[in-house]
Scaffold this motif. Structure first.
Motif, PDB file in Angstrom:
ATOM      1  N   THR A 119      42.271  25.458   6.847  1.00  0.00           N
ATOM      2  CA  THR A 119      43.583  25.931   7.518  1.00  0.00           C
ATOM      3  C   THR A 119      43.169  26.808   8.751  1.00  0.00           C
ATOM      4  O   THR A 119      43.802  26.440   9.871  1.00  0.00           O
ATOM      5  N   THR A 120      42.055  27.807   8.760  1.00  0.00           N
ATOM      6  CA  THR A 120      41.899  28.634   9.849  1.00  0.00           C
ATOM      7  C   THR A 120      40.565  28.693  10.255  1.00  0.00           C
ATOM      8  O   THR A 120      39.756  28.124   9.221  1.00  0.00           O
ATOM      9  N   GLY A 121      40.437  29.022  11.242  1.00  0.00           N
ATOM     10  CA  GLY A 121      38.949  29.218  11.953  1.00  0.00           C
ATOM     11  C   GLY A 121      38.028  30.075  11.046  1.00  0.00           C
ATOM     12  O   GLY A 121      36.803  29.610  10.494  1.00  0.00           O
ATOM     13  N   SER A 122      38.601  31.004  10.463  1.00  0.00           N
ATOM     14  CA  SER A 122      37.742  32.028   9.535  1.00  0.00           C
ATOM     15  C   SER A 122      37.580  31.299   8.321  1.00  0.00           C
ATOM     16  O   SER A 122      36.220  31.603   7.909  1.00  0.00           O
ATOM     17  N   GLU A 123      38.557  30.422   7.769  1.00  0.00           N
ATOM     18  CA  GLU A 123      38.084  29.768   6.481  1.00  0.00           C
ATOM     19  C   GLU A 123      37.046  29.073   6.636  1.00  0.00           C
ATOM     20  O   GLU A 123      36.242  28.766   5.735  1.00  0.00           O
ATOM     21  N   ALA A 124      36.957  28.054   7.664  1.00  0.00           N
ATOM     22  CA  ALA A 124      35.839  27.157   8.066  1.00  0.00           C
ATOM     23  C   ALA A 124      34.738  27.997   8.029  1.00  0.00           C
ATOM     24  O   ALA A 124      33.808  27.656   7.406  1.00  0.00           O
ATOM     25  N   ILE A 125      34.583  29.124   8.579  1.00  0.00           N
ATOM     26  CA  ILE A 125      33.439  29.970   8.702  1.00  0.00           C
ATOM     27  C   ILE A 125      32.932  30.505   7.286  1.00  0.00           C
ATOM     28  O   ILE A 125      31.829  30.148   6.764  1.00  0.00           O
ATOM     29  N   GLU A 126      33.761  31.013   6.587  1.00  0.00           N
ATOM     30  CA  GLU A 126      33.534  31.367   5.204  1.00  0.00           C
ATOM     31  C   GLU A 126      33.102  30.041   4.474  1.00  0.00           C
ATOM     32  O   GLU A 126      32.069  30.356   3.701  1.00  0.00           O
ATOM     33  N   SER A 147      29.303  38.233  19.061  1.00  0.00           N
ATOM     34  CA  SER A 147      29.807  37.050  18.549  1.00  0.00           C
ATOM     35  C   SER A 147      31.071  37.217  18.136  1.00  0.00           C
ATOM     36  O   SER A 147      31.347  38.523  17.713  1.00  0.00           O
ATOM     37  N   PHE A 148      32.038  36.363  18.091  1.00  0.00           N
ATOM     38  CA  PHE A 148      33.212  36.653  17.247  1.00  0.00           C
ATOM     39  C   PHE A 148      33.338  35.412  16.345  1.00  0.00           C
ATOM     40  O   PHE A 148      33.322  34.250  16.664  1.00  0.00           O
ATOM     41  N   HIS A 149      33.630  35.668  15.026  1.00  0.00           N
ATOM     42  CA  HIS A 149      33.787  34.551  13.785  1.00  0.00           C
ATOM     43  C   HIS A 149      34.964  34.732  13.199  1.00  0.00           C
ATOM     44  O   HIS A 149      35.134  33.990  12.245  1.00  0.00           O
ATOM     45  N   GLY A 150      35.961  35.516  13.527  1.00  0.00           N
ATOM     46  CA  GLY A 150      37.162  35.830  12.685  1.00  0.00           C
ATOM     47  C   GLY A 150      37.297  37.431  12.340  1.00  0.00           C
ATOM     48  O   GLY A 150      36.692  38.183  12.752  1.00  0.00           O
ATOM     49  N   ARG A 151      38.442  37.491  11.459  1.00  0.00           N
ATOM     50  CA  ARG A 151      38.690  38.948  11.168  1.00  0.00           C
ATOM     51  C   ARG A 151      38.806  39.146   9.747  1.00  0.00           C
ATOM     52  O   ARG A 151      39.512  40.227   9.211  1.00  0.00           O
ATOM     53  N   THR A 152      38.439  38.054   8.871  1.00  0.00           N
ATOM     54  CA  THR A 152      38.476  38.324   7.510  1.00  0.00           C
ATOM     55  C   THR A 152      37.364  39.250   7.090  1.00  0.00           C
ATOM     56  O   THR A 152      36.562  39.335   7.812  1.00  0.00           O
ATOM     57  N   MET A 220      25.878  30.504  14.933  1.00  0.00           N
ATOM     58  CA  MET A 220      25.989  30.633  16.323  1.00  0.00           C
ATOM     59  C   MET A 220      27.230  30.005  17.017  1.00  0.00           C
ATOM     60  O   MET A 220      27.624  29.074  16.691  1.00  0.00           O
ATOM     61  N   GLU A 221      28.018  30.805  18.074  1.00  0.00           N
ATOM     62  CA  GLU A 221      28.785  30.155  18.880  1.00  0.00           C
ATOM     63  C   GLU A 221      28.102  29.387  20.075  1.00  0.00           C
ATOM     64  O   GLU A 221      27.083  29.720  20.258  1.00  0.00           O
ATOM     65  N   SER A 222      28.839  28.115  20.513  1.00  0.00           N
ATOM     66  CA  SER A 222      28.007  27.281  21.450  1.00  0.00           C
ATOM     67  C   SER A 222      28.125  27.826  22.801  1.00  0.00           C
ATOM     68  O   SER A 222      27.609  27.608  23.660  1.00  0.00           O
ATOM     69  N   MET A 253      26.854  25.929  13.655  1.00  0.00           N
ATOM     70  CA  MET A 253      27.504  26.058  14.905  1.00  0.00           C
ATOM     71  C   MET A 253      29.012  26.361  14.829  1.00  0.00           C
ATOM     72  O   MET A 253      29.600  25.450  13.909  1.00  0.00           O
ATOM     73  N   ASP A 254      29.437  27.711  15.366  1.00  0.00           N
ATOM     74  CA  ASP A 254      30.776  27.797  15.394  1.00  0.00           C
ATOM     75  C   ASP A 254      31.502  27.233  16.530  1.00  0.00           C
ATOM     76  O   ASP A 254      31.291  27.749  17.520  1.00  0.00           O
ATOM     77  N   GLU A 255      32.116  26.197  16.500  1.00  0.00           N
ATOM     78  CA  GLU A 255      32.826  25.480  17.510  1.00  0.00           C
ATOM     79  C   GLU A 255      34.259  25.569  17.517  1.00  0.00           C
ATOM     80  O   GLU A 255      35.158  24.824  18.096  1.00  0.00           O
ATOM     81  N   VAL A 256      34.881  26.652  17.011  1.00  0.00           N
ATOM     82  CA  VAL A 256      36.092  27.020  17.023  1.00  0.00           C
ATOM     83  C   VAL A 256      36.768  27.125  18.211  1.00  0.00           C
ATOM     84  O   VAL A 256      38.057  26.522  18.632  1.00  0.00           O
ATOM     85  N   GLN A 257      36.213  27.752  19.190  1.00  0.00           N
ATOM     86  CA  GLN A 257      36.728  27.765  20.623  1.00  0.00           C
ATOM     87  C   GLN A 257      35.972  26.585  21.591  1.00  0.00           C
ATOM     88  O   GLN A 257      36.925  26.325  22.462  1.00  0.00           O
ATOM     89  N   ALA A 258      34.916  26.227  21.163  1.00  0.00           N
ATOM     90  CA  ALA A 258      34.417  25.014  22.271  1.00  0.00           C
ATOM     91  C   ALA A 258      34.577  23.814  21.832  1.00  0.00           C
ATOM     92  O   ALA A 258      34.636  23.086  22.807  1.00  0.00           O
ATOM     93  N   ALA A 282      38.185  24.215  14.835  1.00  0.00           N
ATOM     94  CA  ALA A 282      39.651  24.604  14.510  1.00  0.00           C
ATOM     95  C   ALA A 282      40.250  24.751  15.726  1.00  0.00           C
ATOM     96  O   ALA A 282      40.163  23.832  16.572  1.00  0.00           O
ATOM     97  N   LYS A 283      41.256  25.666  16.017  1.00  0.00           N
ATOM     98  CA  LYS A 283      41.811  25.786  17.359  1.00  0.00           C
ATOM     99  C   LYS A 283      42.380  24.184  17.794  1.00  0.00           C
ATOM    100  O   LYS A 283      43.251  23.688  17.461  1.00  0.00           O
ATOM    101  N   GLY A 284      41.609  23.814  18.813  1.00  0.00           N
ATOM    102  CA  GLY A 284      41.805  22.616  19.721  1.00  0.00           C
ATOM    103  C   GLY A 284      42.057  21.268  18.563  1.00  0.00           C
ATOM    104  O   GLY A 284      42.560  20.138  19.174  1.00  0.00           O
TER     105      GLY A 284
HETATM  106  C1  LIG Z   1      34.673  31.473  17.746  1.00  0.00           C
HETATM  107  C2  LIG Z   1      35.775  31.699  16.842  1.00  0.00           C
HETATM  108  N1  LIG Z   1      35.421  31.642  15.565  1.00  0.00           N
HETATM  109  C3  LIG Z   1      36.361  31.917  14.640  1.00  0.00           C
HETATM  110  C4  LIG Z   1      37.456  32.364  14.967  1.00  0.00           C
HETATM  111  C5  LIG Z   1      38.567  32.551  13.758  1.00  0.00           C
HETATM  112  O1  LIG Z   1      39.599  31.799  13.727  1.00  0.00           O
HETATM  113  P1  LIG Z   1      40.913  31.943  13.165  1.00  0.00           P
HETATM  114  O2  LIG Z   1      41.563  33.076  14.036  1.00  0.00           O
HETATM  115  O3  LIG Z   1      41.755  30.572  13.197  1.00  0.00           O
HETATM  116  O4  LIG Z   1      40.679  32.617  12.078  1.00  0.00           O
HETATM  117  C6  LIG Z   1      37.829  32.378  16.260  1.00  0.00           C
HETATM  118  C7  LIG Z   1      39.380  32.906  16.430  1.00  0.00           C
HETATM  119  O5  LIG Z   1      39.559  33.127  17.696  1.00  0.00           O
HETATM  120  C8  LIG Z   1      37.007  32.271  17.164  1.00  0.00           C
HETATM  121  O6  LIG Z   1      37.190  32.331  18.576  1.00  0.00           O
END
Ligand SMILES: Cc1ncc(COP(=O)(O)O)c(C=O)c1O
Length: 448
Positions: A119-126, A147-152, A220-222, A253-258, A282-284
């Motif tokens: 469902t969410t980007g954070s969940e995918a990273i976890e 880097s940013f991977h979420g807020r959980t 890593m984020e791309s 690879m965290d492609e949530v933004q990319a 996630a996102k797009g």
């Molecule tokens: C690179 C990256 N990874 C993970 C996340 C976490 O995604 P979400 O806010 O859907 O949990 C974000 C959210 O901005 C993000 O930019």
């Protein structure tokens, strides 16, 4: 300045916007309240209309979600159609989940042949971390400064931006942070071309120092997104892949933004000629109906037994319908190519701004996402978050929707229009940005 793509009738926040902002403040915690005065009513393509009737050119894509533009008719139709059929099946099979899984896997090289829908980007990273640890039987994870991977709990701990985790108690264990090559502010005070090399050497060093010899994965984020749109070199990302191969470590690879065309390719990792072991999306992916995914090799993702990694809403029919329509639009309208082409134009315009304004230290882009580093002086490169914020607020007053500045020091303006933005609207938005900088440098907010 008036443009054909924006219309300001009242200074934001107008009366209706103020009422909504106040109501939110009464009930929603500060940590989640908006930090800009734009209160959305409707959005179409690259235009956002606020509750007081102002129309903005969108340079946010709803924080990189609306790559295909807001309310794309094909996406809306798919959601409407599915909403009248069924909304939930928990994790029971349905044809949309099967079709979406096939569609996503087919976007990747054949080695990456499994996808878990969440469902969410954070969940995918976890989930990716869980898969990596389960497969390797190891626990340490290498992650990057900035880097940013979420807020959980786990994802904020993986992240390398202090603001997101400061004051939130003990962080998750077994995470080893290393610098990200950020040549404008290189941790090792090295010139551009050597910043990469030093970072790779540092990674080798921690194998013998901070690590207990138990590293499961590098994540890593791309490109560093929230860290300020910092784009690594091909040499660096290839170096990370080689490091992982040498030491039997998985690369996530965290492609949530990319992902999904934003960087000028369908996925950001394609710029670097490498293949990750796991990819987080996630996102797009679905234009706003919460959807995320982990894609990876079956040898990794089939390792966990049934029932141990899924989620109530993962692969729900509404998400699947939205994601399928979104991906079809991205492919049919060739949006990655469009992002590359428009991105080149945007980068050229930014170079003009760099030449014109000494408060811009550097402008960085990859495809249709950019970061403008606002500094107190070119020579000292001191971050100037106050001026960056003033420019963002001024831009909104002029009719250009932007997010609040981000980056490690809060001084990077981030600009990311929907990939479908008309070329004239892109130019008009860049004109407004130019005007916003000029107004701020000449003394401040002017209401239009
Ligand atoms: C690179 C990256 N990874 C993970 C996340 C976490 O995604 P979400 O806010 O859907 O949990 C974000 C959210 O901005 C993000 O930019």
């Amino acid at each position: 300045m008036k443009t054909a793509f924006s219309k300001m009738v009242v200074a934001p926040p107008g009366p209706k916007a103020q009422e909504i902002i106040q109501k939110e403040k009464n009930y929603i915690p500060r940590s989640a309240c908006s930090s800009t005065p734009l209160v959305w009513k409707e959005a179409y393509g690259a235009t956002i209309i606020d509750v007081d009737g102002n129309e903005y050119i969108d340079f946010t894509s709803g924080i990189l979600v609306s790559n295909v533009g807001h309310s794309h008719p094909k996406v809306v139709a798919a959601i409407q159609e599915q909403a009248g059929k069924f909304l939930n099946s928990y994790d029971s099979s349905h044809h949309l989940r099967a079709e979406l899984a096939e569609k996503i896997v087919n976007l990747f090289p054949e080695e990456l042949n499994r996808v878990l829908l969440l469902t969410t980007g954070s969940e995918a990273i976890e989930a990716a971390i869980k898969f990596a640890r389960a497969k390797t039987g190891k626990s340490e994870i290498i992650s990057f400064h900035g880097s940013f991977h979420g807020r959980t709990h786990l994802t904020m701990s993986l992240g390398g931006i202090k603001k997101v985790k400061s004051g939130c108690g003990p962080q998750a264990s077994n995470i080893l942070h290393v610098p990200f090559p950020y040549p404008y502010r290189c941790t090792f005070s090295q010139p551009h071309d050597q910043c990469d090399e030093h970072t790779l050497q540092y990674m080798e060093q921690i194998l013998h120092t901070a690590s207990t010899g138990n590293i499961a994965a590098v994540i890593m984020e791309s490109y560093l997104g929230s860290g300020g749109c910092v784009v690594p070199s091909v040499k660096f990302v290839q170096g990370v892949r080689e490091f992982c191969d040498r030491h039997d470590i998985l690369l996530i690879m965290d492609e949530v933004q990319a992902g999904f065309g934003r960087t000028g390719k369908m996925f950001g990792f394609e710029h670097y000629g490498i293949l990750p072991d796991l990819v987080c999306l996630a996102k797009g992916i679905s234009s706003g109906v919460p959807t995320s995914a982990v894609v990876g090799r079956d040898s990794i993702m089939d390792h966990l037994p049934p029932g141990t990694m899924t989620s109530t809403y993962g692969g729900n029919p509404l998400s699947c319908a939205a994601a399928m329509a979104t991906i079809d639009v991205i492919v049919e309208e060739r949006l990655p190519e469009r992002a590359a082409r428009l991105g080149e134009r945007m980068a050229q315009r930014f170079q003009t701004l760099v030449e014109k304004y000494r408060i811009i230290g550097e402008a960085r882009s990859i495809g249709l996402v950019s970061g403008i580093e606002v500094v107190k002086s070119r020579e000292g490169r001191e971050p100037d978050p106050e001026t960056a914020r003033a420019i963002a607020m001024q831009a909104i007053h002029l009719g250009l929707a932007v997010i609040a500045p981000t980056g490690l020091h809060g001084n990077v303006l981030r600009l990311m229009p929907p990939l479908v933005i008309e070329e004239e609207a892109l130019e008009a938005g860049l004109d407004l940005l130019d005007e916003a900088i000029s107004i701020v440098l000449n003394g401040g907010l002017h209401d239009h």
